[in-house]
Design a protein around this motif. Sequence first.
Motif, short mmCIF file in Angstrom:
data_model
loop_
_atom_site.label_atom_id
_atom_site.label_comp_id
_atom_site.label_asym_id
_atom_site.label_seq_id
_atom_site.Cartn_x
_atom_site.Cartn_y
_atom_site.Cartn_z
N ILE A 185 0.85 -1.18 0.00
CA ILE A 185 0.00 0.00 0.00
C ILE A 185 0.90 1.24 0.00
O ILE A 185 1.78 1.36 0.84
CB ILE A 185 -0.90 0.04 1.26
CG1 ILE A 185 -1.70 -1.25 1.39
CG2 ILE A 185 -1.80 1.25 1.25
CD1 ILE A 185 -2.73 -1.47 0.32
N SER A 186 0.67 2.13 -0.96
CA SER A 186 1.44 3.38 -0.98
C SER A 186 0.50 4.55 -1.24
O SER A 186 -0.70 4.38 -1.40
CB SER A 186 2.54 3.32 -2.05
OG SER A 186 1.99 3.44 -3.33
N LYS A 187 1.06 5.74 -1.31
CA LYS A 187 0.25 6.94 -1.42
C LYS A 187 -0.44 7.07 -2.78
O LYS A 187 -1.58 7.48 -2.86
CB LYS A 187 1.15 8.16 -1.19
CG LYS A 187 0.37 9.45 -1.07
CD LYS A 187 1.32 10.60 -0.83
CE LYS A 187 1.40 10.90 0.64
NZ LYS A 187 2.15 12.11 0.95
N TYR A 188 0.23 6.68 -3.87
CA TYR A 188 -0.30 6.92 -5.21
C TYR A 188 -0.85 5.69 -5.91
O TYR A 188 -1.72 5.79 -6.77
CB TYR A 188 0.77 7.56 -6.07
CG TYR A 188 1.26 8.86 -5.48
CD1 TYR A 188 0.43 9.98 -5.45
CD2 TYR A 188 2.51 8.96 -4.92
CE1 TYR A 188 0.86 11.17 -4.88
CE2 TYR A 188 2.95 10.15 -4.35
CZ TYR A 188 2.12 11.24 -4.33
OH TYR A 188 2.53 12.41 -3.76
N HIS A 189 -0.33 4.50 -5.60
CA HIS A 189 -0.85 3.28 -6.18
C HIS A 189 -0.54 2.10 -5.25
O HIS A 189 0.31 2.20 -4.38
CB HIS A 189 -0.25 3.03 -7.57
CG HIS A 189 1.23 2.80 -7.56
ND1 HIS A 189 2.13 3.83 -7.57
CD2 HIS A 189 1.96 1.66 -7.52
CE1 HIS A 189 3.36 3.33 -7.55
NE2 HIS A 189 3.28 2.02 -7.52
N HIS A 190 -1.24 1.01 -5.46
CA HIS A 190 -1.05 -0.19 -4.65
C HIS A 190 -0.59 -1.32 -5.57
O HIS A 190 -1.00 -1.39 -6.73
CB HIS A 190 -2.35 -0.58 -3.95
CG HIS A 190 -3.03 0.56 -3.24
ND1 HIS A 190 -2.38 1.40 -2.37
CD2 HIS A 190 -4.29 1.00 -3.29
CE1 HIS A 190 -3.22 2.30 -1.89
NE2 HIS A 190 -4.40 2.08 -2.45
N GLU A 191 0.25 -2.19 -5.07
CA GLU A 191 0.75 -3.33 -5.83
C GLU A 191 0.27 -4.61 -5.16
O GLU A 191 0.31 -4.74 -3.94
CB GLU A 191 2.28 -3.34 -5.86
CG GLU A 191 2.92 -2.15 -6.51
CD GLU A 191 2.84 -2.19 -8.02
OE1 GLU A 191 2.69 -3.29 -8.58
OE2 GLU A 191 2.92 -1.12 -8.63
N THR A 242 -1.32 -3.73 -10.52
CA THR A 242 -1.18 -2.37 -10.00
C THR A 242 -2.54 -1.72 -9.94
O THR A 242 -3.27 -1.72 -10.92
CB THR A 242 -0.25 -1.53 -10.91
OG1 THR A 242 1.02 -2.17 -10.98
CG2 THR A 242 -0.08 -0.12 -10.37
N VAL A 243 -2.89 -1.21 -8.78
CA VAL A 243 -4.18 -0.56 -8.57
C VAL A 243 -3.90 0.92 -8.31
O VAL A 243 -3.22 1.27 -7.35
CB VAL A 243 -4.92 -1.18 -7.37
CG1 VAL A 243 -6.26 -0.50 -7.17
CG2 VAL A 243 -5.08 -2.67 -7.55
N LEU A 244 -4.41 1.77 -9.20
CA LEU A 244 -4.21 3.21 -9.02
C LEU A 244 -5.18 3.75 -7.98
O LEU A 244 -6.34 3.33 -7.91
CB LEU A 244 -4.44 3.95 -10.34
CG LEU A 244 -3.46 3.60 -11.45
CD1 LEU A 244 -3.82 4.35 -12.73
CD2 LEU A 244 -2.04 3.92 -11.04
N ARG A 245 -4.70 4.65 -7.17
CA ARG A 245 -5.52 5.22 -6.10
C ARG A 245 -6.35 6.37 -6.66
O ARG A 245 -5.82 7.23 -7.37
CB ARG A 245 -4.61 5.74 -4.98
CG ARG A 245 -5.36 6.20 -3.78
CD ARG A 245 -4.37 6.45 -2.65
NE ARG A 245 -5.09 6.89 -1.51
CZ ARG A 245 -5.25 8.16 -1.18
NH1 ARG A 245 -4.73 9.11 -1.91
NH2 ARG A 245 -5.91 8.49 -0.09
N LYS A 246 -7.60 6.36 -6.40
CA LYS A 246 -8.50 7.42 -6.89
C LYS A 246 -8.44 8.62 -5.94
O LYS A 246 -8.49 8.46 -4.73
CB LYS A 246 -9.93 6.89 -6.95
CG LYS A 246 -10.89 7.83 -7.57
CD LYS A 246 -12.26 7.20 -7.69
CE LYS A 246 -13.23 8.15 -8.32
NZ LYS A 246 -14.54 7.56 -8.48
#
Length: 44
Positions: A18-24, A39-43
Amino acid sequence: MTKDNPIPAPVTLVAIDISKYHHEVLIEAPGRAWHWRLTVLRKG
């Protein structure tokens, strides 16, 4: 001293970063020579 706790052979391993801009997400299935990476981009 740490205790050795081996992983049983036929399991699926999932790692989530879990990170600030995207999740792996990494997924490794038993008996496969490769793994899946998502890769899941954070909305927002």
